[in-house]
Scaffold this motif. Structure first.
Motif, PDB file in Angstrom:
ATOM      1  N   ARG A  90     109.058   2.819 -51.890  1.00  0.00           N
ATOM      2  CA  ARG A  90     110.149   3.597 -51.470  1.00  0.00           C
ATOM      3  C   ARG A  90     110.847   3.412 -50.308  1.00  0.00           C
ATOM      4  NH1 ARG A  90     108.209   8.215 -50.913  1.00  0.00           N
ATOM      5  NH2 ARG A  90     109.007   9.033 -48.916  1.00  0.00           N
ATOM      6  N   LEU A  91     112.087   3.080 -50.176  1.00  0.00           N
ATOM      7  CA  LEU A  91     112.826   2.789 -48.872  1.00  0.00           C
ATOM      8  C   LEU A  91     113.601   4.129 -48.803  1.00  0.00           C
ATOM      9  CD1 LEU A  91     114.009  -0.851 -49.491  1.00  0.00           C
ATOM     10  CD2 LEU A  91     111.864   0.048 -48.440  1.00  0.00           C
ATOM     11  N   GLU A  92     113.584   4.601 -47.471  1.00  0.00           N
ATOM     12  CA  GLU A  92     114.162   5.787 -47.254  1.00  0.00           C
ATOM     13  C   GLU A  92     114.995   5.894 -45.763  1.00  0.00           C
ATOM     14  OE1 GLU A  92     112.701  10.358 -46.454  1.00  0.00           O
ATOM     15  OE2 GLU A  92     111.830   9.200 -47.905  1.00  0.00           O
ATOM     16  N   PRO A  93     116.210   5.939 -45.675  1.00  0.00           N
ATOM     17  CA  PRO A  93     116.935   6.039 -44.408  1.00  0.00           C
ATOM     18  C   PRO A  93     116.612   7.417 -43.681  1.00  0.00           C
ATOM     19  CG  PRO A  93     118.417   6.815 -46.243  1.00  0.00           C
ATOM     20  CD  PRO A  93     116.998   6.411 -46.983  1.00  0.00           C
ATOM     21  N   GLU A  94     115.629   7.005 -42.677  1.00  0.00           N
ATOM     22  CA  GLU A  94     115.406   8.037 -41.784  1.00  0.00           C
ATOM     23  C   GLU A  94     116.423   8.582 -40.802  1.00  0.00           C
ATOM     24  OE1 GLU A  94     112.490   9.640 -42.002  1.00  0.00           O
ATOM     25  OE2 GLU A  94     111.360   8.430 -43.484  1.00  0.00           O
ATOM     26  N   GLU A  95     117.325   7.607 -40.347  1.00  0.00           N
ATOM     27  CA  GLU A  95     118.700   7.796 -39.567  1.00  0.00           C
ATOM     28  C   GLU A  95     119.645   7.059 -39.893  1.00  0.00           C
ATOM     29  OE1 GLU A  95     118.204   8.870 -35.217  1.00  0.00           O
ATOM     30  OE2 GLU A  95     118.546   6.963 -35.111  1.00  0.00           O
ATOM     31  N   THR A  96     120.846   7.586 -40.042  1.00  0.00           N
ATOM     32  CA  THR A  96     121.926   6.648 -40.585  1.00  0.00           C
ATOM     33  C   THR A  96     123.292   6.841 -39.416  1.00  0.00           C
ATOM     34  OG1 THR A  96     122.934   8.791 -41.873  1.00  0.00           O
ATOM     35  CG2 THR A  96     121.334   6.970 -43.037  1.00  0.00           C
ATOM     36  N   VAL A  97     124.221   6.046 -39.484  1.00  0.00           N
ATOM     37  CA  VAL A  97     125.366   6.140 -38.887  1.00  0.00           C
ATOM     38  C   VAL A  97     126.386   6.104 -39.396  1.00  0.00           C
ATOM     39  CG1 VAL A  97     124.160   5.637 -36.390  1.00  0.00           C
ATOM     40  CG2 VAL A  97     125.135   3.681 -37.943  1.00  0.00           C
ATOM     41  N   GLU A  98     127.661   6.084 -39.396  1.00  0.00           N
ATOM     42  CA  GLU A  98     128.919   6.025 -40.262  1.00  0.00           C
ATOM     43  C   GLU A  98     128.983   4.292 -40.017  1.00  0.00           C
ATOM     44  OE1 GLU A  98     132.143   7.499 -38.495  1.00  0.00           O
ATOM     45  OE2 GLU A  98     131.418   9.718 -38.636  1.00  0.00           O
ATOM     46  N   GLY A  99     129.485   3.752 -41.308  1.00  0.00           N
ATOM     47  CA  GLY A  99     129.579   2.465 -41.686  1.00  0.00           C
ATOM     48  C   GLY A  99     130.303   1.668 -40.544  1.00  0.00           C
TER      49      GLY A  99
ATOM     50  N   GLY B 161     128.052   2.836 -50.079  1.00  0.00           N
ATOM     51  CA  GLY B 161     128.890   3.664 -50.982  1.00  0.00           C
ATOM     52  C   GLY B 161     129.162   5.099 -50.413  1.00  0.00           C
ATOM     53  N   HIS B 162     128.555   5.278 -49.453  1.00  0.00           N
ATOM     54  CA  HIS B 162     128.635   6.636 -48.856  1.00  0.00           C
ATOM     55  C   HIS B 162     129.239   6.454 -47.368  1.00  0.00           C
ATOM     56  CE1 HIS B 162     125.954   8.059 -52.064  1.00  0.00           C
ATOM     57  NE2 HIS B 162     126.820   9.141 -52.232  1.00  0.00           N
ATOM     58  N   GLY B 163     129.494   5.356 -47.078  1.00  0.00           N
ATOM     59  CA  GLY B 163     130.098   5.025 -45.891  1.00  0.00           C
ATOM     60  C   GLY B 163     129.215   4.967 -44.651  1.00  0.00           C
ATOM     61  N   LEU B 164     127.816   4.892 -45.044  1.00  0.00           N
ATOM     62  CA  LEU B 164     126.876   4.735 -44.072  1.00  0.00           C
ATOM     63  C   LEU B 164     126.071   3.655 -43.851  1.00  0.00           C
ATOM     64  CD1 LEU B 164     125.216   8.308 -45.368  1.00  0.00           C
ATOM     65  CD2 LEU B 164     126.694   7.966 -43.333  1.00  0.00           C
ATOM     66  N   ALA B 165     125.186   3.434 -42.797  1.00  0.00           N
ATOM     67  CA  ALA B 165     124.307   2.271 -42.338  1.00  0.00           C
ATOM     68  C   ALA B 165     123.241   2.836 -41.774  1.00  0.00           C
ATOM     69  CB  ALA B 165     125.260   1.289 -41.735  1.00  0.00           C
ATOM     70  N   CYS B 166     122.156   2.023 -42.249  1.00  0.00           N
ATOM     71  CA  CYS B 166     120.597   2.575 -41.786  1.00  0.00           C
ATOM     72  C   CYS B 166     120.471   2.167 -40.242  1.00  0.00           C
ATOM     73  CB  CYS B 166     119.693   2.277 -42.852  1.00  0.00           C
ATOM     74  SG  CYS B 166     117.942   2.857 -42.437  1.00  0.00           S
ATOM     75  N   THR B 167     119.871   2.997 -39.332  1.00  0.00           N
ATOM     76  CA  THR B 167     119.354   2.377 -38.204  1.00  0.00           C
ATOM     77  C   THR B 167     117.637   2.821 -38.009  1.00  0.00           C
ATOM     78  OG1 THR B 167     119.953   4.758 -37.240  1.00  0.00           O
ATOM     79  CG2 THR B 167     121.735   2.872 -36.748  1.00  0.00           C
TER      80      THR B 167
ATOM     81  N   GLY C 136     102.751   4.001 -45.030  1.00  0.00           N
ATOM     82  CA  GLY C 136     104.057   4.206 -44.648  1.00  0.00           C
ATOM     83  C   GLY C 136     104.185   3.595 -43.105  1.00  0.00           C
ATOM     84  N   ARG C 137     105.282   3.211 -42.959  1.00  0.00           N
ATOM     85  CA  ARG C 137     105.799   3.000 -41.595  1.00  0.00           C
ATOM     86  C   ARG C 137     107.263   3.122 -41.422  1.00  0.00           C
ATOM     87  NH1 ARG C 137     103.511  -0.675 -38.137  1.00  0.00           N
ATOM     88  NH2 ARG C 137     101.639   0.617 -38.682  1.00  0.00           N
ATOM     89  N   VAL C 138     107.833   3.706 -40.033  1.00  0.00           N
ATOM     90  CA  VAL C 138     109.240   3.777 -39.847  1.00  0.00           C
ATOM     91  C   VAL C 138     109.550   2.680 -39.074  1.00  0.00           C
ATOM     92  CG1 VAL C 138     110.914   5.294 -38.993  1.00  0.00           C
ATOM     93  CG2 VAL C 138     109.058   6.541 -40.443  1.00  0.00           C
ATOM     94  N   TRP C 139     110.433   2.044 -39.360  1.00  0.00           N
ATOM     95  CA  TRP C 139     111.095   1.012 -38.323  1.00  0.00           C
ATOM     96  C   TRP C 139     112.421   1.528 -37.532  1.00  0.00           C
ATOM     97  CZ3 TRP C 139     109.393  -4.372 -38.568  1.00  0.00           C
ATOM     98  CH2 TRP C 139     108.408  -4.650 -39.194  1.00  0.00           C
ATOM     99  N   ARG C 140     112.229   1.357 -36.109  1.00  0.00           N
ATOM    100  CA  ARG C 140     113.242   1.487 -35.417  1.00  0.00           C
ATOM    101  C   ARG C 140     114.271   0.482 -35.341  1.00  0.00           C
ATOM    102  NH1 ARG C 140     109.018   3.822 -32.557  1.00  0.00           N
ATOM    103  NH2 ARG C 140     109.073   6.225 -32.279  1.00  0.00           N
ATOM    104  N   CYS C 141     115.552   0.346 -35.445  1.00  0.00           N
ATOM    105  CA  CYS C 141     116.371  -1.029 -35.480  1.00  0.00           C
ATOM    106  C   CYS C 141     117.439  -0.826 -34.238  1.00  0.00           C
ATOM    107  CB  CYS C 141     117.178  -0.983 -36.849  1.00  0.00           C
ATOM    108  SG  CYS C 141     115.813  -0.800 -38.296  1.00  0.00           S
ATOM    109  N   ALA C 142     117.498  -1.797 -33.462  1.00  0.00           N
ATOM    110  CA  ALA C 142     118.454  -1.959 -32.412  1.00  0.00           C
ATOM    111  C   ALA C 142     119.885  -1.787 -33.182  1.00  0.00           C
ATOM    112  CB  ALA C 142     118.062  -3.088 -31.570  1.00  0.00           C
ATOM    113  N   GLU C 143     120.065  -2.362 -33.942  1.00  0.00           N
ATOM    114  CA  GLU C 143     121.503  -2.230 -34.688  1.00  0.00           C
ATOM    115  C   GLU C 143     121.461  -1.921 -36.062  1.00  0.00           C
ATOM    116  OE1 GLU C 143     123.909  -2.844 -32.980  1.00  0.00           O
ATOM    117  OE2 GLU C 143     123.085  -4.088 -31.261  1.00  0.00           O
TER     118      GLU C 143
END
Length: 541
Positions: A351-360, A288-294, A309-316
């Protein structure tokens, strides 16, 4: 205008990202020159523009880190958010520098500072505005370091340019006194980061205009006829005028999703069922904000108050199914861990939290992968999902890929990158590396060096001469206190003298390739020259 400045931010952010303690010197390099350094490094003699070798010779303990604008911006977000908790209209000028229109906030805090209700103080009363400015500065200097764990300086003046220079000096300039404040400052202050006024400043200096006051004394007509529009803009700044109104920063939207569970989740299958719904809500909120989570943060609280807690790095960028999979895998890691590492109760809040986002638009992948068949694409996707799952069980460093980097020795040339992180080289492998070991490299490089003793035909330890040559031809080697192994042939030596300026530096390092009579080839390395200690660094197939 109020400006909050974090000194040496590129170096501070790089040290934070690398986990370097604050008491150690750190410098950020670009094109082998210092672009920023911490106060500890400056105390040791490191300066901007200095070459890397010169900087390390002055500070042998210097932490050498690379320039990364994305990292600087990402780590500066908590600072901007901390300022935003006290005053609205925050503008991030660049990482390390934020600006705020101060009038409204000064009036609000001025009433509190004078202990008067709003009706008893004129809206533009100078007494409560000045008191409010001082009160706001005090609150920010107390609040920002506490919330963001950074040092900062604050300045107030008319206009962004003057307020920035005031922040460099921790000065509060009274209204109408900005031009007087700027007058004695060097003309070089016009060349702020991103301004690109180096040529103009050099020309003004050669014309004898050494201070901002001398430049401001010229008439606008003369300035525009000689220096053009760029000179006229710089002239306005020297006179304390504003270049433009501030572009107010909008607070970031709340993108995290939180869910309470009653009864608590104690089984993986229940968590997997819940994850699909929660992942859909989370992904829809980002879209809805034009974002995607990486980079996805998964945080949980158990019924007994334990925090996980754990932060997942995502290739895509993550899809809803990818988010659900990671939540399920994370619950497997938590609920099926060994008894000593398992939570003592079920999960009551997630709780799911976007630690890093990119444009949609980053989600718009190609319809096919050029050069790869369907089976290869599916196999690559399955392998990627398996590596991500391993990370969920073992941590981000549980699955890494190797990147060929620059360096002289085989261990230096290989850098392990956690799966999903950018596979970027820290230094060019094609750059000249004097003393580099020739190809091929050893097939096996030992994580811990194996002690060895290299001897000549008389059984005397082989050393290194002052000219960098072996004292005798190698005849045999003893590896890890084992039997004597005769050498059929050998090549070398290859010498590297590193950190020669440091009293406790590595010093001279010598490498020799040796082919044993058993047919095994090894890479032997010696440190020092008087009585070198030989080790087995690697082994060839």
């Amino acid at each position: 205008m109020l400006v909050l400045w974090c000194p040496d931010w590129p170096a501070v952010a790089a040290a934070k990202a690398a986990g370097v303690p604050a008491h150690l010197p750190v410098a950020v390099f670009s094109a082998n020159r210092v672009v920023a350094c911490t106060a500890v490094a400056r105390a040791a003699g490191v300066r901007r523009g200095m070459r890397r070798r010169d900087a390390q010779s002055r500070s042998p303990e210097l932490g050498v880190l690379g320039l990364d604008d994305d990292r600087d911006a990402r780590l500066f977000e908590p600072v901007a958010a901390a300022v935003e908790e006290l005053v609205v209209g925050v503008e991030v000028v660049r990482p390390g520098l934020v600006a705020v229109p101060v009038t409204g906030a000064a009036g609000f805090f001025g009433r509190a500072a004078l202990n008067r209700p709003p009706g008893e103080v004129p809206e533009v009363g100078r007494d409560h505005v000045e008191a409010g400015e001082r009160r706001l500065v005090e609150l920010l200097l107390d609040h920002v370091p506490t919330r963001a764990d950074v040092e900062c300086q604050i300045g107030i003046a008319d206009g962004l340019f003057a307020a920035t220079l005031a922040a460099h000096r921790s000065a509060l300039v009274e209204r109408g006194e900005t031009e007087k404040f700027l007058a004695p400052l060097s003309i070089a202050e016009l060349d702020q980061p991103g301004a690109d006024r180096a040529e103009l400043v050099d020309l003004l200096r050669r014309l004898g205009l050494r201070t901002l006051g001398a430049f401001a004394a010229l008439s606008g007509r003369d300035v525009v006829s000689r220096f053009g529009s760029a000179g006229l803009l710089a002239h306005r700044l020297a006179r304390g005028r504003s270049e433009r109104p501030p572009h107010r920063r909008r607070p970031p939207p709340e993108l995290a999703v939180t869910e309470e569970f009653d009864p608590p989740l104690e089984r993986v299958d229940s968590a997997a069922f819940m994850a699909k719904t929660l992942a859909g809500r989370f992904h829809a909120g980002l879209a809805g904000h034009g974002l995607a989570c990486t980079r996805l943060g998964i945080y949980a609280v158990t019924e007994h108050g334990e925090e996980l807690g754990r932060v997942w790095r995502c290739a895509e960028p993550l899809t809803p199914q990818g988010i659900a999979d990671r939540v399920r895998w994370q619950f497997e890691g938590w609920l099926r861990a060994a008894p000593e590492g398992r939570p003592t109760a079920g999960v009551s809040r997630l709780r799911l939290e976007p630690e890093e986002t990119v444009e949609g638009r980053s989600l718009q992948f190609g319809l096919w992968q050029r050069g790869l068949g369907d089976e290869q694409v599916l196999a690559a996707e399955k392998a990627g999902r398996a590596l991500v799952r391993v990370q969920g069980l073992l941590g981000p460093d549980g699955a890494c890929t190797a990147v060929l980097d620059g360096g002289r020795g085989p261990a230096e040339r290989v850098r392990l990158v956690p799966w999903g992180d950018p596979r970027q080289t820290a230094s060019s492998p094609e750059a000249p590396w004097p003393g580099r070991l020739p190809a091929p490299s050893p097939a096996t490089v030992f994580e811990r060096t194996v002690p060895a003793r290299l001897v000549d035909s008389s059984g005397v330890r082989v050393g290194i001469t002052d000219r960098g040559e072996l004292t005798a031809a190698p005849h045999a080697v003893v590896i890890d206190e084992g039997p004597l192994r005769r050498i059929r042939d050998w090549a070398g030596p290859w010498l590297v003298d590193t950190e020669w300026w440091a009293p406790t530096g590595p010093g001279l390092r010598t490498r020799v390739q040796a082919l044993l009579e058993s047919g095994v080839a090894v890479l032997l390395t010696a440190v020092g020259d008087d009585c070198p200690q030989w080790t087995v660094e690697g082994m060839y197939d």
